[in-house]
Motif scaffolding. Structure first.
Motif, PDB file in Angstrom:
ATOM      1  N   THR A 206      19.244  63.128  36.049  1.00 50.07           N
ATOM      2  CA  THR A 206      18.072  63.066  37.167  1.00 50.07           C
ATOM      3  C   THR A 206      17.821  61.839  37.273  1.00 50.07           C
ATOM      4  O   THR A 206      16.923  61.652  38.494  1.00 50.07           O
ATOM      5  N   ALA A 207      17.777  61.048  36.448  1.00 48.51           N
ATOM      6  CA  ALA A 207      17.433  59.496  36.585  1.00 48.51           C
ATOM      7  C   ALA A 207      18.256  58.752  37.858  1.00 48.51           C
ATOM      8  O   ALA A 207      17.813  58.193  38.709  1.00 48.51           O
ATOM      9  N   TYR A 208      19.467  59.279  37.561  1.00 52.21           N
ATOM     10  CA  TYR A 208      20.464  58.689  38.804  1.00 52.21           C
ATOM     11  C   TYR A 208      20.187  59.416  40.262  1.00 52.21           C
ATOM     12  O   TYR A 208      19.997  58.633  41.376  1.00 52.21           O
ATOM     13  N   LEU A 209      19.930  60.660  40.006  1.00 45.28           N
ATOM     14  CA  LEU A 209      19.641  61.467  41.285  1.00 45.28           C
ATOM     15  C   LEU A 209      18.098  60.844  41.859  1.00 45.28           C
ATOM     16  O   LEU A 209      18.271  60.625  43.215  1.00 45.28           O
ATOM     17  N   LEU A 210      17.110  60.826  41.254  1.00 49.31           N
ATOM     18  CA  LEU A 210      15.909  60.054  41.956  1.00 49.31           C
ATOM     19  C   LEU A 210      15.984  58.733  42.205  1.00 49.31           C
ATOM     20  O   LEU A 210      15.725  58.415  43.399  1.00 49.31           O
ATOM     21  N   ASN A 211      16.769  57.802  41.645  1.00 48.89           N
ATOM     22  CA  ASN A 211      16.967  56.520  41.930  1.00 48.89           C
ATOM     23  C   ASN A 211      17.778  56.620  43.203  1.00 48.89           C
ATOM     24  O   ASN A 211      17.485  55.501  44.302  1.00 48.89           O
ATOM     25  N   GLN A 212      18.879  57.338  43.357  1.00 50.68           N
ATOM     26  CA  GLN A 212      19.619  57.419  44.604  1.00 50.68           C
ATOM     27  C   GLN A 212      18.775  57.711  45.781  1.00 50.68           C
ATOM     28  O   GLN A 212      18.901  57.355  46.933  1.00 50.68           O
ATOM     29  N   ALA A 213      17.849  58.641  45.415  1.00 44.82           N
ATOM     30  CA  ALA A 213      17.137  59.307  46.499  1.00 44.82           C
ATOM     31  C   ALA A 213      16.284  58.329  47.216  1.00 44.82           C
ATOM     32  O   ALA A 213      16.023  58.112  48.317  1.00 44.82           O
ATOM     33  N   ILE A 214      15.660  57.400  46.088  1.00 46.66           N
ATOM     34  CA  ILE A 214      14.745  56.295  46.717  1.00 46.66           C
ATOM     35  C   ILE A 214      15.601  55.419  47.440  1.00 46.66           C
ATOM     36  O   ILE A 214      15.137  54.895  48.507  1.00 46.66           O
ATOM     37  N   ARG A 215      16.537  55.121  46.850  1.00 45.38           N
ATOM     38  CA  ARG A 215      17.482  54.192  47.871  1.00 45.38           C
ATOM     39  C   ARG A 215      18.084  54.424  48.951  1.00 45.38           C
ATOM     40  O   ARG A 215      18.042  53.828  50.017  1.00 45.38           O
ATOM     41  N   ASP A 216      18.117  55.626  49.288  1.00 52.07           N
ATOM     42  CA  ASP A 216      18.372  56.481  50.416  1.00 52.07           C
ATOM     43  C   ASP A 216      17.243  56.658  51.373  1.00 52.07           C
ATOM     44  O   ASP A 216      17.562  57.217  52.618  1.00 52.07           O
ATOM     45  N   ALA A 260       9.133  50.940  42.047  1.00 50.64           N
ATOM     46  CA  ALA A 260       9.453  52.107  43.060  1.00 50.64           C
ATOM     47  C   ALA A 260       7.983  53.044  43.173  1.00 50.64           C
ATOM     48  O   ALA A 260       8.254  53.962  44.053  1.00 50.64           O
ATOM     49  N   ILE A 261       6.942  52.852  42.719  1.00 52.96           N
ATOM     50  CA  ILE A 261       5.971  53.664  42.794  1.00 52.96           C
ATOM     51  C   ILE A 261       5.133  53.104  43.801  1.00 52.96           C
ATOM     52  O   ILE A 261       4.755  52.032  43.953  1.00 52.96           O
TER      53      ILE A 261
END
Length: 438
Positions: A206-216, A260-261
């Motif tokens: 989920t760390a990857y999922l969340l960081n990817q979502a933010i990058r997108d 990122a916050i």
């Protein structure tokens, strides 16, 4: 709100109505991620009169296009999780496409509940007022580097060995200290290896999922559990929970970086409640407290425990806003105060005859506080049907302006009832939320 992210935290001792607020706000977010606690945290959400009680799964699940993430900072009871998944499926919620569980989250096992229940009930032990669901002992094992993570649970050989070793140790400790009957490791393994099969489809990094979502460029909301004053570091220790309930927990509990916050949104009741043991400077005893509890329906969503009730505590709120870096405040349960002619508010503390404006760290200092109260005029008009801030009674607006001025954070939203639509956003906050929409 530069980054399309926000942390939503409880500004008091929990039960501030975060569940409803996260649900309302989730309309503006693509992902909602829970970052701390376990199934001791209950969120009640009412949509069109239908009640949803969530314990582990973030409130974003009730929006069809929203991903609901259980972060690595959670302690996960797999049986409780699967039970919650089943109930949501029965209600027509698409959990299989929307829910993601961190492969690094810690697992709660039956011996954690055994240890906590025995310790909390043992004579001579200081009672914290836990829910006895194994949360604390699971976090203890995590910090002792002796815990089981979700990714480890999916390995049946590792799961079996871990349960055998842990039961050997925990059974001996529980029997020696508390006289508890031993648990059967083979029985536990059979139950949890089946649970692991059902859990597996939800598990991901989920760390990857969340960081990817933010990058997108997707908008992400981080949802805390409990409240600031129950935080393991910043709360009224030792009468606290075992995790980081403050905004900082969103970083360690999900694996996104602090840069990122975008903003922090604090949720506060128009008064204060607390469950369990521990100091509570503005607590009301007798008829006043009973009246507030009855009008606010102050009973736990998960446990049913009656909540202790008291007047709004501004020094506590200032402290909470400081340690969280709160930019916006959401004020809930305004309607509970509708019938009062006068509303006392705590504006300072007196300890040993001296005025104190900061929150003392020690329990003795907290227990000896005499709240310094001021009285504001009540509005004595119903607010439940009001949907626009400008249409609130003048005295209600003055109460909110006073709270804003004294707390150091801007009021962004006001809630006047339990349903999703009994909420009003102030113009600046509504505009800030608009900017988050993908």
């Amino acid at each position: 709100m530069q980054a399309k992210t926000a942390v939503v935290v409880g500004a008091q001792w929990g039960d501030e109505g975060k569940g409803k607020i996260v649900d309302v706000l989730s309309e503006n977010f693509s992902v909602v991620a829970r970052y701390a606690g376990g199934h001791n945290a209950g969120h009640t959400v009412i949509i069109g009169g239908q009640k949803f009680i969530l314990q582990l799964i973030p409130c974003g699940i009730l929006r069809p296009d929203c991903q609901a993430v259980i972060g690595n900072g959670i302690v996960l009871d797999p049986i409780a999780f699967l039970r919650e998944v089943g109930k949501l499926r029965d209600l027509g919620v698409n959990v299989d496409k929307q829910v993601f569980v961190s492969n690094r989250a810690q697992v709660i096992l039956p011996y954690h509940r055994m240890i906590e229940l025995a310790a909390e009930s043992a004579p001579g032990r200081q009672k914290i007022g836990t829910t006895s669901r194994g949360i604390g002992p699971a976090y203890e094992d995590k910090m002792a580097r002796n815990g089981l993570r979700v990714v480890d649970m999916l390995n049946s050989n590792l799961l079996k060995t871990h349960i055998q070793n842990a039961c050997h140790e925990k059974n001996a400790i529980a029997h020696a200290l508390f006289g508890t009957e031993p648990l059967n490791p083979a029985q536990i393994y059979e139950e949890y290896v089946k649970a692991a099969e059902q859990l597996a489809p939800f598990v991901t990094d989920t760390a990857y999922l969340l960081n990817q979502a933010i990058r997108d460029g997707k908008s992400v909301m981080f949802e805390g559990a409990q409240g600031t004053m129950l935080d393991i570091d910043h709360g009224t220790y030792p009468f606290v929970t075992s995790s980081s309930a403050t905004a900082g927990g969103a970083i360690t509990g999900t694996g996104v970086g602090p840069t990122a916050i975008g903003t922090v949104i604090g949720v506060t009741k128009a008064y204060v409640t607390r469950v369990g043991e521990g100091p509570f400077p503005t607590e009301l005893h007798g008829p006043e407290g009973e009246d507030l509890r009855a009008r606010g329906h102050e009973f736990g969503a998960v446990t049913g425990r009656p909540r202790r009730c008291g007047w709004l505590d501004l020094p506590l709120l200032r402290y909470s806003n400081m340690v969280n870096g709160t930019e916006w405040l959401v004020v809930t349960k305004m309607d509970v105060l509708d019938s009062l002619a006068e509303i006392p508010v705590c504006v300072g503390y007196e300890i040993d005859g001296k005025r104190v404006d900061t929150m003392p760290a020690d329990v003795r200092g907290l227990e000896s506080i005499k709240p310094i109260l001021t009285t504001l005029k009540g509005w004595q008009e119903p607010t439940e049907q009001i949907r626009e801030y400008d249409k609130l009674p003048k005295a209600a607006q003055e109460y909110l302006r006073f709270l804003e001025k004294e707390s150091g954070a801007r009021i962004g939203m006001v809630s006047t009832g339990p349903d999703r639509d009994q909420t009003m956003a102030l113009p600046d906050f509504a505009q800030a939320l608009k900017s988050l929409e993908a």
